[in-house]
Enzyme design. Structure first.
Site, short mmCIF file in Angstrom:
data_model
loop_
_atom_site.label_atom_id
_atom_site.label_comp_id
_atom_site.label_asym_id
_atom_site.label_seq_id
_atom_site.Cartn_x
_atom_site.Cartn_y
_atom_site.Cartn_z
N GLN A 171 0.82 -1.22 0.00
CA GLN A 171 0.00 0.00 0.00
C GLN A 171 0.85 1.27 0.00
O GLN A 171 0.41 2.33 0.46
CB GLN A 171 -0.97 -0.01 1.19
CG GLN A 171 -2.08 -1.02 1.03
CD GLN A 171 -2.76 -0.90 -0.34
OE1 GLN A 171 -2.95 0.19 -0.87
NE2 GLN A 171 -3.12 -2.03 -0.93
N SER A 172 2.06 1.19 -0.54
CA SER A 172 2.93 2.36 -0.56
C SER A 172 2.43 3.41 -1.55
O SER A 172 2.37 3.16 -2.76
CB SER A 172 4.35 1.92 -0.93
OG SER A 172 5.14 3.05 -1.26
N ASN A 173 2.11 4.59 -1.04
CA ASN A 173 1.77 5.71 -1.92
C ASN A 173 2.97 6.08 -2.78
O ASN A 173 2.83 6.42 -3.96
CB ASN A 173 1.38 6.94 -1.08
CG ASN A 173 0.15 6.69 -0.23
OD1 ASN A 173 -0.87 6.25 -0.74
ND2 ASN A 173 0.24 6.97 1.06
N ALA A 213 5.51 4.13 -3.88
CA ALA A 213 5.83 3.19 -4.96
C ALA A 213 4.86 3.38 -6.13
O ALA A 213 5.26 3.42 -7.30
CB ALA A 213 5.79 1.76 -4.43
#
Ligand code: PLP
Length: 324
Positions: free
Chosen positions: A76-78, A80
């Site tokens: 859930q990395s914004n 990446a």
């Protein structure tokens, strides 16, 4: 004033400047004047703070002749997702290294958006977050062995170059404050990989804007954040030839909740207050927790005394409104 910054290569990704909005109903509720700096509205994808750093990182990648980008984070990395999206706008492919294993329910939130953006996903199989940075280095080495020219960036884009985005944001904010005549005494934000805080700290050391920068940590221990902010801010200042931070950065601990990337009751309550008063959504795992830190500090429950007026940085993260 912005001379050093103008000499650094930058690609345009964001719709800038973002609005600096008064928050009258929230201010009434809290008894202190609050302004919202709307970096959820930076424009690329669903917006967010990472767009600013990517303008400098992607320019650096292109200047070095890179033909692909390699970075990563959690599913859930914004960061990446936005890195993959930004890279596509300049025709670069992206490999994203994600810790752990593919989630059984399939891609959702940022993970789904990264797939939509055409990123190649690589899971480390190791639940330790630091496996991402090792994975990025390993993927870069493999790609180089195949004759590719990868540009590798560790989690969050938290480097001197990446932090330049928030040095520029500090200049942008200074101009907006000059226009509207308000004189905030503190600027609050969520601190994660520390690049955003570092850029603002470097801008602060340079511009001496009259407000303190207060980061609320949402992942690392406060002491680690202070070291990282300081180191990255110094790297950014060295690129620009501007002064280094004089003292240690202010980082407030105690609002992480049970874990990074998981919502917390205090954060949810803070986000609900902002939604109900101002019609602005704070993401549950960064900005909501930072707002919880501000609210608790206003109640005198932390050792950070709040100087008002306050600018609160809304950092984006819309995709995790539905997943965290
Ligand atoms: C990454 C992120 C932050 C924190 O920024 P760092 O530069 O990693 O400290 C805050 N809010 C959101 C929504 C983010 O995605």
């Amino acid at each position: 004033m912005s001379g050093g910054l103008l000499d650094v290569p930058r690609v345009r990704l964001g719709t800038l400047p973002t609005p600096l909005q008064p928050a009258p109903r929230l201010s009434d509720a809290l008894g202190v004047e609050i302004w919202l700096k709307r970096d959820d509205l930076t424009g690329l994808g669903l917006g967010g703070n990472k767009v600013r750093g990517l303008e400098y990182l992607l320019a650096d990648a292109l200047a070095q002749g890179a033909d692909c980008l390699v970075t990563g984070g959690g599913p859930q990395s914004n960061w990446a997702m936005l890195a993959a999206l930004a890279a596509r706008t300049r025709g670069l492919d992206t490999t994203l290294v994600t810790f752990g294993s593919p989630p059984p329910q399939g891609p959702v939130g940022n993970h789904a958006l990264a797939v939509l953006a055409g990123a190649t996903l690589h899971f480390t199989g190791d639940d330790d977050r630091s496996s991402v940075d090792r994975g990025v280095d390993a993927v870069c080495a493999d790609l180089r062995a195949q004759g590719r020219r990868p540009y590798g960036v560790h989690r969050g884009g938290a480097t001197g170059v990446g932090a330049l985005g928030y040095v520029a944001a500090g200049l942008e904010l200074a101009e907006q404050l000059q226009e509207n005549g308000s004189r905030p005494r503190s600027l609050w934000l969520a601190t994660g990989s520390c690049g955003t805080h570092a850029g603002l700290a470097a801008a602060h050391a340079w511009l001496r804007p009259g407000y303190d920068v207060v980061g609320v940590t949402v992942s690392r221990p406060a002491e680690e954040c202070r070291e990282r902010v300081r180191r990255i801010a110094d790297d950014a200042a060295a690129i620009l030839g501007t002064p280094a931070q004089p003292g240690p950065p202010t980082v407030l601990d105690g609002f992480l909740g049970t874990a990074k990337g998981r919502r917390s009751p205090a954060g949810d309550e803070a986000a609900s207050l902002v939604a109900r008063t101002e019609g602005v959504f704070l993401d549950p795992v960064f900005a909501a927790k930072a707002m919880a830190g501000l609210l608790a500090s206003l109640r005198g429950e932390t050792d950070v005394a709040v100087a008002g007026p306050v600018v609160f940085l809304v950092t984006g993260g819309a995709p995790t409104l539905f997943t965290a």
